[in-house]
Enzyme design. Structure first.
Site, short mmCIF file in Angstrom:
data_model
loop_
_atom_site.label_atom_id
_atom_site.label_comp_id
_atom_site.label_asym_id
_atom_site.label_seq_id
_atom_site.Cartn_x
_atom_site.Cartn_y
_atom_site.Cartn_z
N GLY A 87 0.85 -1.19 0.00
CA GLY A 87 0.00 0.00 0.00
C GLY A 87 0.87 1.23 0.00
N GLY A 88 0.37 2.29 0.60
CA GLY A 88 1.17 3.50 0.69
C GLY A 88 0.36 4.75 0.48
N MET A 90 2.10 8.67 0.05
CA MET A 90 2.87 9.48 -0.89
C MET A 90 3.69 8.59 -1.81
SD MET A 90 5.47 12.52 0.02
CE MET A 90 6.35 13.40 -1.26
N VAL A 93 4.42 1.12 -0.86
CA VAL A 93 5.15 0.28 0.09
C VAL A 93 5.12 -1.17 -0.39
CG1 VAL A 93 5.31 -0.49 2.48
CG2 VAL A 93 4.55 1.84 1.97
N ASP A 197 -2.68 12.42 9.33
CA ASP A 197 -3.45 11.39 8.60
C ASP A 197 -3.57 10.12 9.44
OD1 ASP A 197 -4.95 10.40 6.50
OD2 ASP A 197 -3.21 9.65 5.39
N LYS A 199 -5.27 7.10 11.03
CA LYS A 199 -6.41 6.24 10.72
C LYS A 199 -5.95 4.80 10.90
CE LYS A 199 -5.29 6.47 5.78
NZ LYS A 199 -5.76 6.83 4.45
N PRO A 200 -6.87 3.85 11.02
CA PRO A 200 -6.46 2.46 11.26
C PRO A 200 -5.51 1.91 10.19
CG PRO A 200 -8.78 2.73 11.75
CD PRO A 200 -8.32 4.03 11.14
N ASN A 202 -3.15 3.30 8.80
CA ASN A 202 -1.80 3.81 8.99
C ASN A 202 -1.19 3.36 10.32
OD1 ASN A 202 -1.69 5.06 6.53
ND2 ASN A 202 -2.28 7.09 7.30
#
Length: 532
Positions: A87-88, A90, A93, A197, A199-200, A202
């Site tokens: 995911g990622g 900017m 990943v 940012d 959130k779950p 992250n």
């Protein structure tokens, strides 16, 4: 809704690189010389790109590097073999294998070609590298030189909090997890970094289920939030209302911690809706449904902690993320948290304790204490004069002496504070003056209505005055101080008692009006100097 969307018009280097690679991918490559000649002022940056061996295996479309094909040699980036896309924000990943060491790591790769993107990406890596906390992701390596920007992190095999649904069935476990997240966020704040940012998705989980805050791609230095452009940043469903205006403070991350707790407890984000427009409206206007109303397993204390984090007004939230952690610890230890919801008695107690505008009148304290002695003496004197059959003139002198004194006291206060009088303060002053004037008028009217019976007229005036005082003190309770409500109730009861024992009306009135002056004076004296 993310500030990192790429616009070629804003980044000429990125647009030039996109042009070059698109032509190459289409089978009609540009001549390097001709390409460089088109952008003479960017020659140094473009030559750096051409010297980038790692970039040769990546492809760009409209300024964004396409993701590498993990089935080909493109999967190798430096000393790392990319195994799986995770995911990622900017950047993208990947789970990767470090080729020169037998371990798996996470590799975050910048798949954008602009120099501005490179700078922001490196800022993220440097910011994360400064943070040393067991619940914040650890940076292992940051790429150098002109190659494809990337950095490596510890690999956390437990996925993210967004992948775990069991916390809704285990709210106390959710509280423990968020307590650790709050501690990590506070650590970032202490080191001058705002996440923006939370959130779950992250928050990663290690092999023991411990949370690790990650993805600082939108982070900004706390001491430069006022200088940051006021674009919207974050994920809409988890945003604090002020984020929609491009405003970011510690309170924004406090809201983010609460948003994580909310989703763990309820299975949905705070701003839940079928469309983006609905979500944004709820971010601005609608308070989330309290978690304990959505999930009966949730303790009201834990729900209250969550809702305090998610207050619409930043000032109504916890002051710091450390305060969230402290309240969650109190909940874990079965102690009443600071955010405990108040029952009827608790709300009544808070209502009576509120000082409201009382601090504006602190200078009246000595005068009201003196006024207490005066009204007690003069009203007892009225009772004595009536019993003795004294001249009516002396009765009126005794009745109006405390009124004149109070008018002088209020006029002096009005004059001394004339330069800082606000509408609310003038409203209270007007109530006091109006109350005193109305009581005098009722007393005169009652006396005239009684004809030759002086005692009956004065006693009726006292009863009417007590009723007026009940009304005035209740009004003052909403403006001046909550304790005035109790005095209003006392006056209402006193008016009834006076009707039963009219001959004792002067004495009853004397005792209560003196007590009102004395209690209010002491309350004003007890207020802190900074309330004045």
């Amino acid at each position: 809704m993310n500030t990192d969307t790429f616009d070629p018009a804003e980044d000429r280097v990125g647009a030039a690189v996109a042009e070059y690679l698109e032509a190459r991918d289409s089978g009609h490559p540009l001549s390097v010389a001709d390409w460089l000649a088109r952008y003479p002022d960017l020659a140094a940056e473009l030559r750096e790109f051409l010297d980038d061996g790692a970039a040769a295996g990546l492809r760009v479309f409209r300024g964004r590097v396409r993701e590498p094909d993990l089935t080909t040699d493109e999967r190798v980036l430096g000393e790392y073999e990319l195994l799986e896309r995770i995911g990622g924000n900017m950047g993208t990943v990947y789970r990767a294998r470090q080729l020169n060491l037998p371990r798996e790591v996470a590799v975050k790769v910048l798949l954008r070609a602009g120099t501005g993107d490179r700078a922001r990406f490196r800022t993220e890596a440097e910011a994360m590298a400064r943070l040393r906390h067991p619940n914040i992701v650890r940076i292992l390596e940051v790429s150098r030189g002109g190659g494809t920007p990337f950095f490596t992190m510890d690999w956390y095999p437990g996925g993210t909090l967004a992948d775990r649904a069991e916390f809704a069935r285990q709210p106390r476990r959710a509280a423990v997890v968020v307590e650790k997240i709050a501690g990590a966020v506070h650590h970032a704040h202490r080191h001058g970094l705002l996440h923006r940012d939370l959130k779950p998705a992250n928050v990663l989980l290690d092999d023991k289920g411990e949370p690790v805050v990650a993805d600082f791609g939108l982070a900004v230095p706390l001491d430069r939030t006022a200088e940051t452009d006021r674009r919207v940043a974050g994920t809409p469903a988890y945003m604090a209302p002020e984020q929609l205006n491009g405003e970011f403070t510690v309170a924004t991350d406090v809201f983010g911690v609460g948003a994580i707790l909310y989703e763990l407890l309820t299975g949905r984000p705070p701003a839940y809706g079928p469309t983006l427009a609905v979500v944004l409206d709820r971010v601005r206007l609608a308070a989330p449904v309290p978690p304990d109303q959505l999930n009966p397993r949730i303790d009201p204390d834990l729900s209250a902690i969550c809702m305090k984090c998610l207050a619409k007004e930043p000032g109504d939230r916890y002051a710091t993320a450390a305060d969230i952690a402290a309240d969650l610890e109190r909940f874990r230890l079965a102690l009443p948290p600071l955010a405990r919801p108040l029952g009827p008695l608790g709300r009544a107690s808070r209502l009576l304790r509120e000082a409201r505008a009382a601090g504006d009148f602190r200078a009246l304290a000595p005068g009201l204490v003196g006024q207490a002695a005066l009204v007690l003496g003069t009203n007892v004197g009225v009772f004595a004069l009536l019993c003795a059959g004294a001249s009516e003139v002396w009765v009126w002198v005794a009745l109006f002496t405390p009124n004149v004194s109070l008018f002088v006291l209020l006029a002096r206060e009005r004059w001394c504070a004339r330069e800082r009088y606000n509408p609310a303060r003038f409203h209270l002053w007007s109530i006091w003056v109006g109350q005193t004037t109305a009581c005098a008028a009722v007393m005169i009217g009652s006396r005239l209505a009684a004809g030759a019976d002086l005692s009956r007229g004065i006693e009726a005036g006292y009863i009417g005055g007590a009723g007026l005082n009940a009304l005035a003190f209740v009004v003052m309770g909403s403006l001046f101080a909550g304790r005035q409500y109790l005095l209003g109730l006392a006056w209402a009861g006193t008016a009834v008692v006076m009707g039963v024992f009219p001959y004792a009306a002067p004495l009853i009135y004397a005792g209560l009006i003196a007590a009102c002056c004395l209690l209010t004076g002491f309350q004003l004296s007890a207020l802190r100097e900074d309330r004045a």
